[in-house]
Design an enzyme around this catalytic site. Structure first.
Site, PDB file in Angstrom:
ATOM      1  N   ASP A 146       0.865  -1.183   0.000  1.00  0.00           N
ATOM      2  CA  ASP A 146       0.000   0.000   0.000  1.00  0.00           C
ATOM      3  C   ASP A 146       0.898   1.228   0.000  1.00  0.00           C
ATOM      4  O   ASP A 146       2.101   1.132   0.268  1.00  0.00           O
ATOM      5  CB  ASP A 146      -0.890  -0.012   1.256  1.00  0.00           C
ATOM      6  CG  ASP A 146      -1.759   1.231   1.343  1.00  0.00           C
ATOM      7  OD1 ASP A 146      -2.435   1.543   0.348  1.00  0.00           O
ATOM      8  OD2 ASP A 146      -1.746   1.914   2.380  1.00  0.00           O
ATOM      9  N   SER A 147       0.288   2.376  -0.242  1.00  0.00           N
ATOM     10  CA  SER A 147       1.049   3.629  -0.198  1.00  0.00           C
ATOM     11  C   SER A 147       1.494   3.970   1.219  1.00  0.00           C
ATOM     12  O   SER A 147       2.298   4.875   1.403  1.00  0.00           O
ATOM     13  CB  SER A 147       0.190   4.759  -0.752  1.00  0.00           C
ATOM     14  OG  SER A 147      -1.032   4.823  -0.040  1.00  0.00           O
ATOM     15  N   TYR A 149      -0.401   8.443  -2.599  1.00  0.00           N
ATOM     16  CA  TYR A 149      -0.443   8.137  -4.027  1.00  0.00           C
ATOM     17  C   TYR A 149      -1.669   8.824  -4.667  1.00  0.00           C
ATOM     18  O   TYR A 149      -1.689   9.095  -5.853  1.00  0.00           O
ATOM     19  CB  TYR A 149      -0.584   6.624  -4.262  1.00  0.00           C
ATOM     20  CG  TYR A 149       0.669   5.781  -4.040  1.00  0.00           C
ATOM     21  CD1 TYR A 149       1.812   6.284  -3.434  1.00  0.00           C
ATOM     22  CD2 TYR A 149       0.672   4.450  -4.466  1.00  0.00           C
ATOM     23  CE1 TYR A 149       2.936   5.473  -3.238  1.00  0.00           C
ATOM     24  CE2 TYR A 149       1.784   3.639  -4.291  1.00  0.00           C
ATOM     25  CZ  TYR A 149       2.920   4.153  -3.675  1.00  0.00           C
ATOM     26  OH  TYR A 149       4.029   3.349  -3.500  1.00  0.00           O
ATOM     27  N   CYS A 181      -3.886  -1.024  -1.992  1.00  0.00           N
ATOM     28  CA  CYS A 181      -4.136   0.406  -2.196  1.00  0.00           C
ATOM     29  C   CYS A 181      -5.150   0.618  -3.332  1.00  0.00           C
ATOM     30  O   CYS A 181      -4.953   0.129  -4.448  1.00  0.00           O
ATOM     31  CB  CYS A 181      -2.804   1.070  -2.573  1.00  0.00           C
ATOM     32  SG  CYS A 181      -2.910   2.812  -2.923  1.00  0.00           S
ATOM     33  N   GLU A 227      -5.720   9.877   9.150  1.00  0.00           N
ATOM     34  CA  GLU A 227      -4.351   9.786   9.677  1.00  0.00           C
ATOM     35  C   GLU A 227      -4.153  10.699  10.892  1.00  0.00           C
ATOM     36  O   GLU A 227      -3.288  10.448  11.715  1.00  0.00           O
ATOM     37  CB  GLU A 227      -3.338  10.099   8.574  1.00  0.00           C
ATOM     38  CG  GLU A 227      -3.473   9.085   7.456  1.00  0.00           C
ATOM     39  CD  GLU A 227      -2.176   8.615   6.861  1.00  0.00           C
ATOM     40  OE1 GLU A 227      -1.182   9.331   6.938  1.00  0.00           O
ATOM     41  OE2 GLU A 227      -2.185   7.502   6.297  1.00  0.00           O
ATOM     42  N   CYS A 249     -11.100   2.993  -0.795  1.00  0.00           N
ATOM     43  CA  CYS A 249      -9.804   3.470  -0.281  1.00  0.00           C
ATOM     44  C   CYS A 249      -9.525   2.760   1.039  1.00  0.00           C
ATOM     45  O   CYS A 249     -10.444   2.526   1.840  1.00  0.00           O
ATOM     46  CB  CYS A 249      -9.879   4.979  -0.080  1.00  0.00           C
ATOM     47  SG  CYS A 249      -8.462   5.676   0.788  1.00  0.00           S
ATOM     48  N   THR A 250      -8.251   2.452   1.241  1.00  0.00           N
ATOM     49  CA  THR A 250      -7.830   1.713   2.435  1.00  0.00           C
ATOM     50  C   THR A 250      -8.252   2.358   3.753  1.00  0.00           C
ATOM     51  O   THR A 250      -8.437   1.669   4.749  1.00  0.00           O
ATOM     52  CB  THR A 250      -6.281   1.647   2.455  1.00  0.00           C
ATOM     53  OG1 THR A 250      -5.770   2.970   2.207  1.00  0.00           O
ATOM     54  CG2 THR A 250      -5.757   0.687   1.425  1.00  0.00           C
ATOM     55  N   HIS A 251      -8.355   3.686   3.758  1.00  0.00           N
ATOM     56  CA  HIS A 251      -8.593   4.397   5.019  1.00  0.00           C
ATOM     57  C   HIS A 251     -10.064   4.445   5.432  1.00  0.00           C
ATOM     58  O   HIS A 251     -10.365   4.710   6.588  1.00  0.00           O
ATOM     59  CB  HIS A 251      -8.085   5.838   4.917  1.00  0.00           C
ATOM     60  CG  HIS A 251      -6.594   5.964   4.916  1.00  0.00           C
ATOM     61  ND1 HIS A 251      -5.792   5.290   4.019  1.00  0.00           N
ATOM     62  CD2 HIS A 251      -5.759   6.689   5.707  1.00  0.00           C
ATOM     63  CE1 HIS A 251      -4.524   5.611   4.252  1.00  0.00           C
ATOM     64  NE2 HIS A 251      -4.478   6.452   5.273  1.00  0.00           N
TER      65      HIS A 251
HETATM   66  N1  DGL Z   1      -3.918   3.879   0.115  1.00  0.00           N
HETATM   67  C1  DGL Z   1      -4.557   4.925  -0.665  1.00  0.00           C
HETATM   68  C2  DGL Z   1      -5.793   4.356  -1.351  1.00  0.00           C
HETATM   69  O1  DGL Z   1      -6.353   3.366  -0.919  1.00  0.00           O
HETATM   70  C3  DGL Z   1      -4.912   6.117   0.191  1.00  0.00           C
HETATM   71  C4  DGL Z   1      -3.737   6.946   0.613  1.00  0.00           C
HETATM   72  C5  DGL Z   1      -3.027   7.593  -0.549  1.00  0.00           C
HETATM   73  O2  DGL Z   1      -3.553   8.544  -1.159  1.00  0.00           O
HETATM   74  O3  DGL Z   1      -1.961   7.117  -0.896  1.00  0.00           O
HETATM   75  O4  DGL Z   1      -6.200   4.880  -2.350  1.00  0.00           O
END
Ligand code: DGL
Length: 279
Positions: free
Chosen positions: A19-20, A51, A82, A161, A195-197
């Site tokens: 992941d990023s 990312y 990600c 975050e 998105c992961t978050h």
């Molecule tokens: N991990 C990214 C996603 O799921 C979110 C964080 C980022 O922008 O890198 O898109």
């Protein structure tokens, strides 16, 4: 197969996940839950996050380096947790990997299509994910009659975050209302958390969208798909508890202290720093 003899082909090699940054730990958490015997090598590109605000060219370059690094381990597959990297880079880098490569989009789109009754599906993600239209294409491929309403939610990642994840937090609730009201007004009955978050604020999102709306967690759906594929291919790990090791491109301490919020458990495996620019 001869009667009385069963050939069991198991595969103890680890699963690679990247992941990023920290967000992919929400997908690792799902893997720990449904595949506890699997060992995992995780790479979080914490030195180059986000990312989701970058160009396709930059994300593809980063993803190539992430894959090259993970291929230095003898892994059985690579899982791009990600949302941004999956949406932008999966097809471009597929042949780089040398092992099966999974992104989050196809399994998530399939789960959303199964869940929706009125064929109105909302998609949330980073600006880059929404720009690619990857979810729209995947949903239309499943059923051209599905109406897809997409919204980029760029402030969600920094707010998560910063720990602004709780119901009752006026900042995250205001931002969520701003992003999600058009989706609610459009009458979607299913919403992709692309998105992961976003699983960390599923309570806030759900309160905004209302009870009748099903949320689809991309990390969870992709983890289920991987579990199914490994099972079908007789490539699950033989029965002993797996171990997870973590690699990051920035501070090990920051990853270890913040990671627990995403993993919903303490980080117990080894954490090491890697110079990703070398790959
Ligand atoms: N991990 C990214 C996603 O799921 C979110 C964080 C980022 O922008 O890198 O898109």
């Amino acid at each position: 197969m001869r009667a009385g003899r069963m050939v069991i082909r198991m595969d103890a090699r680890p699963i690679a996940v990247f992941d990023s940054g920290l967000g992919g730990l929400t997908a690792v958490r799902e893997l720990h839950r449904i595949l506890p015997n699997e060992s995992i090598v995780y790479f979080g590109d914490t030195g180059r996050i986000p990312y989701g605000t970058r160009s396709d060219e930059t994300v593809i370059k980063y993803v190539r380096q992430d894959i090259r690094f993970l291929m230095t381990f003898d892994v059985k597959l690579i899982f791009i947790a990600c949302g941004t990297a999956s949406s932008i880079a999966l097809e471009a880098v597929r042949s780089d990997a040398g092992v099966p490569l999974y992104g989050v989009v196809p399994a998530t789109a399939a789960a959303a299509a199964r869940a929706s009754r009125n064929k109105k599906i909302g998609v949330t993600g980073t600006s880059a994910t929404i720009r690619t239209g990857a979810y729209r294409r995947a949903l239309k491929l499943i059923d051209p009659d599905i109406e897809v309403i997409e919204t980029a939610c760029p402030l969600f990642v920094p707010l998560v975050e910063a720990g602004r994840v709780s119901a009752g937090d006026v900042v995250i609730e205001t931002v969520a209302r701003e992003y999600l009201t058009p989706l609610k007004d459009a009458g979607v009955d299913t919403l992709i958390l692309g998105c992961t978050h976003y699983p960390l604020i599923s309570g806030v999102i759900s309160a905004c969208m209302g009870e009748g709306v099903t949320l689809i967690d991309s990390g969870r759906e992709a983890a289920r798909e991987i579990a199914g594929r490994l099972g079908q291919a007789d490539m699950l790990s033989p029965g002993k508890k797996g171990e997870t090791s973590y690699y990051v491109s920035d501070s090990v301490e920051a990853f270890t202290s913040l990671g627990g919020m995403f993993l919903r458990a303490g980080i117990t495996g080894r954490v090491a720093k890697v110079d990703i620019e070398k790959y």
